[in-house]
Design a protein around this motif. Structure first.
Motif, PDB file in Angstrom:
ATOM      1  N   MET A 222      91.816  38.751 -13.530  1.00 55.75           N
ATOM      2  CA  MET A 222      92.542  37.669 -14.193  1.00 55.75           C
ATOM      3  C   MET A 222      92.347  36.356 -13.443  1.00 55.75           C
ATOM      4  O   MET A 222      92.348  36.334 -12.217  1.00 55.75           O
ATOM      5  N   SER A 223      92.211  35.300 -14.180  1.00 57.39           N
ATOM      6  CA  SER A 223      92.084  33.981 -13.562  1.00 57.39           C
ATOM      7  C   SER A 223      93.466  33.376 -13.370  1.00 57.39           C
ATOM      8  O   SER A 223      94.458  33.848 -13.931  1.00 57.39           O
ATOM      9  N   LEU A 224      93.517  32.329 -12.582  1.00 56.33           N
ATOM     10  CA  LEU A 224      94.781  31.637 -12.345  1.00 56.33           C
ATOM     11  C   LEU A 224      95.167  30.837 -13.590  1.00 56.33           C
ATOM     12  O   LEU A 224      94.299  30.341 -14.311  1.00 56.33           O
ATOM     13  N   PRO A 225      96.479  30.693 -13.835  1.00 58.45           N
ATOM     14  CA  PRO A 225      96.919  29.922 -15.015  1.00 58.45           C
ATOM     15  C   PRO A 225      96.379  28.497 -14.985  1.00 58.45           C
ATOM     16  O   PRO A 225      96.328  27.849 -13.931  1.00 58.45           O
ATOM     17  N   ALA A 226      95.992  28.018 -16.143  1.00 61.16           N
ATOM     18  CA  ALA A 226      95.415  26.677 -16.246  1.00 61.16           C
ATOM     19  C   ALA A 226      96.394  25.613 -15.768  1.00 61.16           C
ATOM     20  O   ALA A 226      95.998  24.631 -15.111  1.00 61.16           O
ATOM     21  N   ALA A 227      97.679  25.793 -16.070  1.00 67.14           N
ATOM     22  CA  ALA A 227      98.681  24.809 -15.651  1.00 67.14           C
ATOM     23  C   ALA A 227      98.772  24.747 -14.133  1.00 67.14           C
ATOM     24  O   ALA A 227      98.911  23.663 -13.546  1.00 67.14           O
ATOM     25  N   PHE A 228      98.695  25.923 -13.488  1.00 70.07           N
ATOM     26  CA  PHE A 228      98.740  25.945 -12.019  1.00 70.07           C
ATOM     27  C   PHE A 228      97.537  25.209 -11.446  1.00 70.07           C
ATOM     28  O   PHE A 228      97.671  24.374 -10.543  1.00 70.07           O
ATOM     29  N   LEU A 229      96.347  25.523 -11.954  1.00 72.26           N
ATOM     30  CA  LEU A 229      95.129  24.895 -11.434  1.00 72.26           C
ATOM     31  C   LEU A 229      95.152  23.385 -11.649  1.00 72.26           C
ATOM     32  O   LEU A 229      94.764  22.613 -10.761  1.00 72.26           O
ATOM     33  N   ARG A 230      95.614  22.974 -12.813  1.00 71.69           N
ATOM     34  CA  ARG A 230      95.634  21.544 -13.119  1.00 71.69           C
ATOM     35  C   ARG A 230      96.537  20.795 -12.145  1.00 71.69           C
ATOM     36  O   ARG A 230      96.154  19.756 -11.587  1.00 71.69           O
ATOM     37  N   GLU A 231      97.742  21.306 -11.913  1.00 72.18           N
ATOM     38  CA  GLU A 231      98.671  20.611 -11.015  1.00 72.18           C
ATOM     39  C   GLU A 231      98.257  20.760  -9.550  1.00 72.18           C
ATOM     40  O   GLU A 231      98.461  19.848  -8.752  1.00 72.18           O
TER      41      GLU A 231
ATOM     42  N   GLU B 288      98.089  20.382   4.792  1.00 73.64           N
ATOM     43  CA  GLU B 288      98.224  19.532   5.977  1.00 73.64           C
ATOM     44  C   GLU B 288      99.656  19.035   6.188  1.00 73.64           C
ATOM     45  O   GLU B 288      99.910  18.306   7.133  1.00 73.64           O
ATOM     46  N   SER B 289     100.586  19.421   5.316  1.00 75.13           N
ATOM     47  CA  SER B 289     101.965  18.960   5.489  1.00 75.13           C
ATOM     48  C   SER B 289     102.931  19.935   4.832  1.00 75.13           C
ATOM     49  O   SER B 289     102.550  20.704   3.938  1.00 75.13           O
ATOM     50  N   GLU B 290     104.161  19.870   5.288  1.00 72.83           N
ATOM     51  CA  GLU B 290     105.203  20.689   4.684  1.00 72.83           C
ATOM     52  C   GLU B 290     105.438  20.276   3.236  1.00 72.83           C
ATOM     53  O   GLU B 290     105.725  21.122   2.377  1.00 72.83           O
ATOM     54  N   ASP B 291     105.311  18.990   2.953  1.00 71.97           N
ATOM     55  CA  ASP B 291     105.484  18.529   1.568  1.00 71.97           C
ATOM     56  C   ASP B 291     104.502  19.224   0.625  1.00 71.97           C
ATOM     57  O   ASP B 291     104.847  19.579  -0.505  1.00 71.97           O
ATOM     58  N   GLU B 292     103.271  19.410   1.094  1.00 77.93           N
ATOM     59  CA  GLU B 292     102.287  20.101   0.264  1.00 77.93           C
ATOM     60  C   GLU B 292     102.676  21.557   0.041  1.00 77.93           C
ATOM     61  O   GLU B 292     102.508  22.101  -1.059  1.00 77.93           O
ATOM     62  N   VAL B 293     103.194  22.197   1.085  1.00 74.22           N
ATOM     63  CA  VAL B 293     103.634  23.587   0.944  1.00 74.22           C
ATOM     64  C   VAL B 293     104.773  23.678  -0.064  1.00 74.22           C
ATOM     65  O   VAL B 293     104.781  24.551  -0.949  1.00 74.22           O
ATOM     66  N   VAL B 294     105.747  22.779   0.051  1.00 76.51           N
ATOM     67  CA  VAL B 294     106.885  22.762  -0.876  1.00 76.51           C
ATOM     68  C   VAL B 294     106.393  22.604  -2.318  1.00 76.51           C
ATOM     69  O   VAL B 294     106.811  23.337  -3.230  1.00 76.51           O
ATOM     70  N   ALA B 295     105.489  21.658  -2.525  1.00 73.85           N
ATOM     71  CA  ALA B 295     104.991  21.410  -3.879  1.00 73.85           C
ATOM     72  C   ALA B 295     104.230  22.615  -4.424  1.00 73.85           C
ATOM     73  O   ALA B 295     104.393  22.997  -5.595  1.00 73.85           O
ATOM     74  N   LEU B 296     103.408  23.229  -3.591  1.00 68.38           N
ATOM     75  CA  LEU B 296     102.633  24.386  -4.037  1.00 68.38           C
ATOM     76  C   LEU B 296     103.536  25.579  -4.333  1.00 68.38           C
ATOM     77  O   LEU B 296     103.324  26.295  -5.334  1.00 68.38           O
ATOM     78  N   LEU B 297     104.522  25.818  -3.477  1.00 70.74           N
ATOM     79  CA  LEU B 297     105.426  26.941  -3.718  1.00 70.74           C
ATOM     80  C   LEU B 297     106.275  26.712  -4.966  1.00 70.74           C
ATOM     81  O   LEU B 297     106.522  27.639  -5.749  1.00 70.74           O
ATOM     82  N   THR B 298     106.728  25.490  -5.153  1.00 64.54           N
ATOM     83  CA  THR B 298     107.488  25.170  -6.363  1.00 64.54           C
ATOM     84  C   THR B 298     106.655  25.456  -7.605  1.00 64.54           C
ATOM     85  O   THR B 298     107.130  26.053  -8.579  1.00 64.54           O
ATOM     86  N   LEU B 299     105.397  25.054  -7.556  1.00 63.75           N
ATOM     87  CA  LEU B 299     104.483  25.273  -8.672  1.00 63.75           C
ATOM     88  C   LEU B 299     104.199  26.767  -8.852  1.00 63.75           C
ATOM     89  O   LEU B 299     104.229  27.289  -9.975  1.00 63.75           O
ATOM     90  N   ALA B 300     103.910  27.457  -7.752  1.00 64.38           N
ATOM     91  CA  ALA B 300     103.608  28.888  -7.832  1.00 64.38           C
ATOM     92  C   ALA B 300     104.809  29.673  -8.338  1.00 64.38           C
ATOM     93  O   ALA B 300     104.668  30.628  -9.117  1.00 64.38           O
ATOM     94  N   HIS B 301     106.010  29.283  -7.895  1.00 61.02           N
ATOM     95  CA  HIS B 301     107.249  29.938  -8.338  1.00 61.02           C
ATOM     96  C   HIS B 301     107.416  29.770  -9.854  1.00 61.02           C
ATOM     97  O   HIS B 301     107.735  30.735 -10.571  1.00 61.02           O
ATOM     98  N   ARG B 302     107.146  28.563 -10.324  1.00 64.34           N
ATOM     99  CA  ARG B 302     107.310  28.287 -11.757  1.00 64.34           C
ATOM    100  C   ARG B 302     106.283  29.051 -12.585  1.00 64.34           C
ATOM    101  O   ARG B 302     106.604  29.611 -13.638  1.00 64.34           O
ATOM    102  N   GLU B 303     105.040  29.091 -12.101  1.00 65.44           N
ATOM    103  CA  GLU B 303     103.962  29.718 -12.864  1.00 65.44           C
ATOM    104  C   GLU B 303     103.764  31.188 -12.506  1.00 65.44           C
ATOM    105  O   GLU B 303     102.871  31.845 -13.057  1.00 65.44           O
TER     106      GLU B 303
END
Length: 936
Positions: A1-10, A48-63
């Motif tokens: 399975m590929s990653l969701p398009a919405a996840f990849l886009r964001e 490279e930053s905690e902000d990036e981790v937060v954003a990625l986890l928020t996105l991964a959690h949603r998708e």
């Protein structure tokens, strides 16, 4: 399975393309950790930053996209790999804050464990965990696995020395336990979660049977499952949460900082090796030592001693030990020598009743102690080095109650025999009842997988059920032991772990199938292939110990990743798969950007020099044999051509100006793919050829001065404040010390062969090397006079495999410390000096001597952290400048208060000067400046 398009886009909007990888080379390279499992991620993201981790986890959690975190990838149980999204740490996770004269240290997860201890060393402190991988593993992994080690025990692991933690939960929420504002905000946003943790804690403590089981399990070294001891040790839900993250292997959250209560690092140490006639006697001695002032007690069975008995430096008696012998390697540490001696007497008195077969008495000599500990440290690689190509080496990690250690050892040995693991060895941290056993395993057919499965089933039954021990003492549960967690812990504790997992990670996105898995056969899936690739690297166990010293790691591939990729290419070729695209990528990522300096071999537990593979591959592609031969035969002409080129470059600088020339040169270098060298303001001016004068024999001692070809061609840069050439400076220093300086004849025709060897022309390289050795024999009157070579890379090239022992060859460091110290008076300067220890200086064993010499010359010496190789690699600073750029990306900040840098390689100094903002010179410039002749 590929990653969701919405996840990849964001994700593409969140993370720059340069830090996102989905190509086959990168995903395979990052899909490898030190375990015997492999998963290929669909996307690798360098954060490279905690902000990036937060954003990625928020996105991964949603998708609902699974993610796995990776620090150094030295973990052994399959907890740092993913077939979804792998999040790896970039450069900007190396922060630290030292508090209270070193009694506490706050660290970000990208800090290497040994570096943390280096920062604490001036305070006589260290972090508690001391895993064998401490020179490579990072704090993120140390915390996430609750790593321990030889001296750590249970009292000094992360769980017990945790003072604070900063984390990001699966939904992207941050919590800093040391920040009242963060805590208050978290209580508001996640009050229900905290209430549930508090409730689970109360229920667990009220369940006397379960609470007693948890306490028993953590009396032992134990990393199987989640850290349930948090529920019985603490009642505050914040404390429970903080300690649950320790040992959670990335399944409950991301750890972005941790604060340790540090421990004392006693300066006085002594070690001994005591060999007992049998396992029972040895283990009974361990029980006695448990109450003695010992820092470490390592058990080695006869098999493990046999595996290293042929290695250099091993005591001769190891070969003669009886078949049942079992040894203890004991270390004691103290704050003073008097106290240490008292402790040693006490320890030996406690062992007096036990029969001893052989022993090496306690020694305080660091060299002797290092030799003894090499016995212990070399056992694991010894098995890896003799395994059959295509098999993997597995290290398992169990704990028996120490009072049942002898029975446990013998039962494990019986299992080795039952399942035909004849090469298996056994050693471990005896004080904790913690045993490691190492064996080789093939996964190339169903029969071998079935053998492994039957063995692990028996081990699990023996350790977890019969003895109530731990199946994973310190290496983490991972995928390896996930199917056995319930067997070890029982139904109630297992279900409690699942409740905690679902509470903190309700969508199950964090590192699925690690620690907890609903698949009873997860430990038998995704087994890593170890195909033959080349004799040079086939013994690689993919541990990653090499990576911290590699200048290309993070730019392209590390040594481990180069081997992984080459193995894959060779396996695909044998399977008839087209590898054209992979080999095209490998040319740049694996070959062109390898410095080939061999520092990886110094860190590799089986001594692999990945640079040798790269040189071999370059040789296969070296199609200009006639040109190389001509250059070797007309070397003086080639040097004159190089001088002309430097003259022309300097003329262009005067005509165009340095900024315009640098910009134009960078474009030409990129357009020509490195064929046109890149000009920088640190580019040397041409050096005049040496003008020889007839030697005048007098009473002064003679020294043959071998000026490397780069020293004969490259003078100081036009912008350098020091305009005297290295040739003149060196000759002046030698004469100041009372030497008569002589040169080999026809020196402009001589070369050690390094320029040819690095390009893959081994035959021409060896011809030039032998030609030079012959000239040096003549110049030194058959080896009567010492030979001084002014650059360490050339010295190393000459002394490697040197058959003629008459030659007395010295690099600048060794010659100055052995021949000039008694002839010169040093008056150290106050000006800060930066020191770069070249790769060749490290190989020559002169690293500390160089630093000591610098400290004799300056009261302020700076050794930039994390720069092991400058990446200039002879001429790659000209042709592949991005390697030099990457390797020295942190240099400028590290040396900003220095006025000068020193080194022992002219080419390295070009790159160092270019990236530091200060001039780097040979060591001799500094020594000459601060010395005067000693009065006779």
């Amino acid at each position: 399975m590929s990653l969701p398009a919405a996840f990849l886009r964001e994700a593409c909007q969140l993370i720059p393309a340069a830090r996102r990888f989905d190509d086959p080379t990168s995903t395979l390279a990052f899909g490898t950790d030190a375990s015997f499992y492999r998963l290929i991620p669909k996307l690798v993201v360098r954060v490279e930053s905690e902000d990036e981790v937060v954003a990625l986890l928020t996105l991964a959690h949603r998708e609902q996209v699974p993610v796995t975190f990776r620090a150094a990838g030295t973990s052994l149980s399959g907890q740092a790999i993913s077939d979804s999204v792998l999040i790896v740490l970039g450069d900007n996770w190396n922060g630290r804050e030292i508090r209270g004269q070193g009694t506490q240290i706050r660290l970000q997860p990208g800090v290497i464990g040994a570096q943390a201890n280096a920062w604490l060393a001036p305070f006589g402190r260290k972090i508690g965990p001391d895993p064998a991988s401490i020179n490579a593993c990072k704090i993120g992994g140390i915390v996430a696995n609750n790593a321990s080690g030889m001296c750590c025990g249970t009292a000094q692991n992360t769980y017990h020395t945790l003072a604070g933690i900063r984390l990001v939960l699966a939904d992207g929420t941050r919590l800093d336990s040391e920040d009242p504002a963060s805590v208050a905000a978290f209580r508001t946003s996640h009050g229900a979660l905290l209430d549930r943790l508090a409730e689970l804690g109360r229920e667990t403590r009220a369940n006397s049977e379960l609470a007693a089981r948890i306490r028993h399990k953590y009396r032992l070294k134990n990393t199987t499952g989640l850290s349930l001891n948090a529920l019985v040790d603490y009642d505050d839900p914040l404390d429970i949460l903080s300690h649950l993250l320790v040992g959670s292997e990335g399944t409950l959250g991301f750890i972005s900082a941790v604060t340790y209560d540090t421990v004392i690092d006693h300066p006085f140490k002594a070690s001994a090796l005591i060999v007992f006639p049998d396992v029972e006697t040895c283990c009974n001695a361990v029980t006695v030592l448990k109450t003695q002032p010992v820092a470490a007690v390592e058990l080695l069975d006869r098999r493990s001693l046999r595996s290293v008995q042929g290695m250099k430096g091993m005591p001769a008696f190891v070969r003669e030990l009886s078949d049942g012998a079992c040894a203890l390697l004991i270390e004691s540490r103290a704050a003073s020598q008097v106290l240490l001696h008292e402790q040693l007497a006490q320890i030996m008195a406690s062992l007096a009743p036990f029969p001893v077969e052989r022993q090496v008495d306690f020694s305080e000599d660091p060299v002797e102690n290092a030799r003894l500990w090499a016995i212990r440290k070399d056992t694991f690689p010894a098995v890896g080095a003799v395994r059959q190509t295509g098999t993997t080496v597995i290290i398992e990690d169990v704990t028996f109650p120490v009072e049942q250690l002898a029975i446990g050892v013998n039962r494990l040995i019986a299992l080795f025999e039952k399942h035909r693991y004849d090469e298996a060895i056994l050693f471990g941290h005896a004080l904790e009842g913690n045993l490691h056993f190492v064996f080789t395993q093939g996964f190339n057919n169903p029969e071998e997988v079935a053998r492994y499965q039957a063995f692990m089933d028996d081990v699990a039954q023996l350790v977890a059920v019969e003895f109530g021990g731990s199946l994973k003492a310190e290496h983490g549960t991972g995928r390896n032991m996930a199917p056995f967690v319930e067997l070890e812990w029982g139904h109630d504790a297992y279900q409690l772990m699942w409740q905690l997992k679902r509470l903190l990670d309700p969508t199950g996105i964090l590192n699925p199938d690690v620690v907890l898995s609903e698949d009873p056969h997860i430990h038998l899936k995704n087994l890593k292939p170890m195909p033959a690739a080349d004799d040079i690297v086939d013994k690689c166990i993919e541990c990653g110990f090499c990576e911290p010293v590699c200048p290309s790691k993070g730019l392209t591939l590390s040594p481990r990743q180069r081997i992984v990729m080459w193995r894959d290419i060779q396996a695909k070729k044998r399977a008839g798969i087209d590898t054209t695209a992979l080999e095209h990528d490998y040319q740049y990522q694996g070959i062109d950007t390898c410095a080939a300096t061999g520092l990886c071999a110094q860190r590799c537990p089986v001594g692999i020099n990945t640079g040798e593979l790269v040189k071999k591959l370059r040789a296969q592609a070296a199609h200009h044999q006639k040109t190389a031969t001509w250059l070797g035969e007309h070397f003086a002409t080639a040097l004159n051509g190089a001088r002309f080129t430097l003259h022309a470059a300097n003329g262009a600088r005067m005509l165009l100006g340095a900024p315009r020339l640098a910009s134009l040169s960078a474009r030409l270098t990129r357009a020509s793919k490195g064929r046109v060298p890149q000009w920088t303001p640190a580019m040397p001016q041409a050096e005049n050829a040496i003008r020889f004068t007839p030697a005048v024999t007098d009473a002064r001692p003679r020294v043959v001065y071998l000026a490397a070809c780069v020293s004969r061609v490259m003078g100081p840069a036009a912008s350098d404040r020091e305009q005297m050439s290295l040739l003149d400076k060196t000759r002046g220093l030698l004469e100041k010390a009372g030497y008569q300086v002589v040169f080999p004849e026809n020196q402009d025709s001589l070369c050690c062969g390094q320029p040819f060897a690095s390009k893959g022309y081994a035959e021409q390289a060896e011809h030039k090397r032998q030609e030079l050795i012959a000239a040096l024999l003549t110049a030194s009157r058959g080896g009567l006079d010492p030979i001084y070579c002014d650059t360490s890379p050339c010295t190393l090239r000459l002394v490697q495999d040197l058959a003629d022992t008459r030659l007395d060859l010295y690099d600048p460091v060794r010659f100055i410390r052995t021949h000039l110290m008694d002839k010169l008076v040093f008056t150290p300067q106050a000006t800060p000096i930066a020191v770069h220890v070249t790769c060749s200086t490290q190989h020559l064993g002169e690293s500390q001597a160089l630093i000591d010499l610098a400290r004799r010359c300056s009261t302020q010496v700076v050794i930039p952290e994390g720069i092991h190789c400058c990446g200039f690699a002879g001429d790659k600073g000209f042709t592949t400048p991005e390697l030099n750029d990457h390797a020295l990306r942190t240099l400028k900040n590290a040396v900003q208060y220095c006025e000068e840098g020193i080194s022992t390689s002219r080419t390295c100094e070009i790159g160092l000067s270019s990236h530091s903002g200060i001039d780097y010179h040979s060591l001799v410039y500094l020594v000459d400046r601060v010395t005067r002749p000693r009065a006779l």
